[in-house]
Write an enzyme that holds these catalytic residues in place. Structure first.
Site, PDB file in Angstrom:
ATOM      1  N   SER A 165       3.067  -3.134   2.700  1.00 30.39           N
ATOM      2  CA  SER A 165       3.721  -1.889   3.104  1.00 30.39           C
ATOM      3  C   SER A 165       3.743  -1.733   4.635  1.00 30.39           C
ATOM      4  CB  SER A 165       3.026  -0.713   2.426  1.00 30.39           C
ATOM      5  OG  SER A 165       3.792   0.444   2.573  1.00 30.39           O
TER       6      SER A 165
ATOM      7  N   HIS B 285       4.697   1.031  -6.058  1.00 28.83           N
ATOM      8  CA  HIS B 285       4.270   0.715  -4.690  1.00 28.83           C
ATOM      9  C   HIS B 285       2.761   0.492  -4.584  1.00 28.83           C
ATOM     10  CE1 HIS B 285       5.188   0.414  -0.443  1.00 28.83           C
ATOM     11  NE2 HIS B 285       4.153   1.181  -0.169  1.00 28.83           N
TER      12      HIS B 285
END
Ligand SMILES: *[C@@H]1O[C@H](CO)[C@@H](O)[C@H](O)[C@H]1NC(C)=O
Ligand SMILES: *[C@@H]1O[C@H](CO)[C@@H](O)[C@H](O)[C@H]1NC(C)=O
Ligand SMILES: *[C@@H]1O[C@H](CO)[C@@H](O)[C@H](O)[C@H]1NC(C)=O
Length: 402
Positions: free
Chosen positions: A173, A371
């Site tokens: 990320s 995620h």
């Protein structure tokens, strides 16, 4: 007789539950080196200074469990180095918190790598030579500074200590945003990186444009909270523990409110949510600067991987992605709503046009992979990390020719 057995087994069960929750509770407050050494791995701490005065801490796992025991002392000679870089609200903790069977830091160490886990400025492992954390200036940074100063300083530290010429960079990320910013601002670091692996890369965020506009324009959240004296996005572990124990203790998707809020941003995946460790993960969330959120917001709102320049509503100046000159492997989550598949594909197409794209793949075949699953999925070891180590082996073979 049976009553006695029943009572004994109830006592035993309670005992197990108590020790279990106590050891989990302890995990909330343990430092990363404590976590690593209690898992049976050798660990080292290294201090890294950035040119603008921040002092960061890196955590190193120089050997696996078995090698450490066999040789008596950890010896990283001849090993290849990997650098792991965490995401927003994260820290080095994210690569070890799920334990030796699941977390990437341990799995890589057991596979024979010299594992270096970075910490970007802002989290608890950060200090500054002159600025206190209560000084607003301490919080005047975004991933721009992570990429321009922190990542290069950490890479130099690894190469200096190991004597190696190059390492493998694995980002998750924001740790990928940091990589792309670094290569745009400091392209000379291409020479120090063998290859880059991006997990849930955060470069294009068009799919959260509505959310970003709402938070930054409609509600104007950062400025509102700034004027009320809240210097940063902060989480107090004890406050988090309270919130978690009151709102996040309903382990039932139908009644849960806590994960529902989080899933609305990152994608829903109750099956891969580990209810036991969730309180620990939430309580270990790290502070961030408002500017980090605003800079990500600028990207989402403009649709351009732009530098900060003169602010959120200021000039748009794209980071130059053509400066990336090392092989890039990108992994996306099929149900990742934050760094969504189409956005990762857009990045891949751009990198493919300059010839550096090695591969673009789903992180795993699980259709609800979101995620957070990239670091915290219940089965992240088997779903993602073990196959990933094979990919990393392949990259070293292909690109680390002496
Ligand atoms: C590491 O840094 C020190 C101090 O800057 C320097 O003297 C030394 O030569 C470096 N070692 C390597 C292997 O680069
Ligand atoms: C981006 O970087 C590439 C490679 O270094 C260079 O050829 C190109 O001119 C740069 N583009 C801009 C807009 O600066
Ligand atoms: C990258 O480009 C090659 C040829 O230019 C193409 O065959 C391939 O499908 C592209 N890969 C991706 C992921 O876009």
């Amino acid at each position: 007789m049976s009553a006695i057995i029943l009572r004994v087994s109830i006592v035993l069960c309670l005992g197990v539950v108590l020790t279990d929750s106590q050891s989990l509770r302890k995990k909330i407050y343990m430092t990363v080196p404590q976590l690593i050494s209690s898992a049976g791995y050798p660990v080292e701490k290294h201090r890294v200074k950035t040119p603008d005065g921040y002092i960061l801490q890196m955590h190193r796992i120089p050997a696996g469990r078995r090698t450490a025991r066999r040789s008596g002392s950890p010896n990283a000679k001849g090993k290849k180095a990997v650098l792991l870089v965490h995401g927003l609200l994260g820290s080095s903790s994210d690569f070890v918190i799920m334990g030796p069977e699941r977390s990437l830091g341990y799995i890589l160490a057991d596979a024979g790598y010299d594992v270096w886990i970075g910490n970007l400025r802002g989290n608890v492992h950060t200090a500054h030579q002159t600025l206190k954390r209560t000084n607003p200036e301490f919080w005047s940074y975004s991933f721009h500074e992570h990429g321009k100063h922190d990542a290069p300083a950490m890479i130099d530290k690894v190469l200096n200590v190991t004597g190696l010429d190059r390492l493998m960079y694995i980002g998750y990320s924001m740790g990928t945003t940091t990589f792309f910013t670094m290569m745009s601002q400091r392209p000379e670091y291409n020479d120090k990186v063998i290859a880059f692996v991006g997990l849930a890369p955060a470069v294009y965020l068009d799919n959260i444009r509505f959310l970003a506009n709402f938070l930054l324009k409609t509600v104007n959240l950062p400025n509102t909270l700034r004027t009320r004296g809240m210097l940063s996005v902060a989480f107090e572990p004890s406050t988090m523990e309270f919130i978690v124990s009151s709102f996040c203790s309903i382990r039932n998707p139908d009644a849960d409110m806590c994960m529902r809020v989080i899933f609305s941003i990152v994608g829903e995946d109750y099956e891969q949510n580990d209810w036991d460790i969730t309180p620990v993960i939430l309580a270990r969330f790290q502070p961030a600067s408002w500017k980090q959120l605003e800079h990500f917001g600028k990207i989402a709102i403009t649709g351009v991987f732009t530098s900060w320049e003169d602010g959120l509503w200021g000039a748009v100046k794209p980071y130059n992605l053509s400066r990336v000159a090392v092989p890039v492997s990108l992994f996306y989550g099929e149900n990742d709503q934050l760094t969504e598949k189409s956005q990762v594909q857009r990045l891949a197409t751009e990198l493919n046009s300059t010839g550096v794209l090695e591969s673009l793949e789903p992180g795993c075949s699980w259709p609800k992979f979101n995620h957070l699953d990239f670091v915290f999925a219940k089965d992240v070891g088997n779903l993602l990390n073990r196959p990933l180590v094979k990919h990393i082996n392949m990259l070293f073979k292909k690109y680390d020719k002496d």
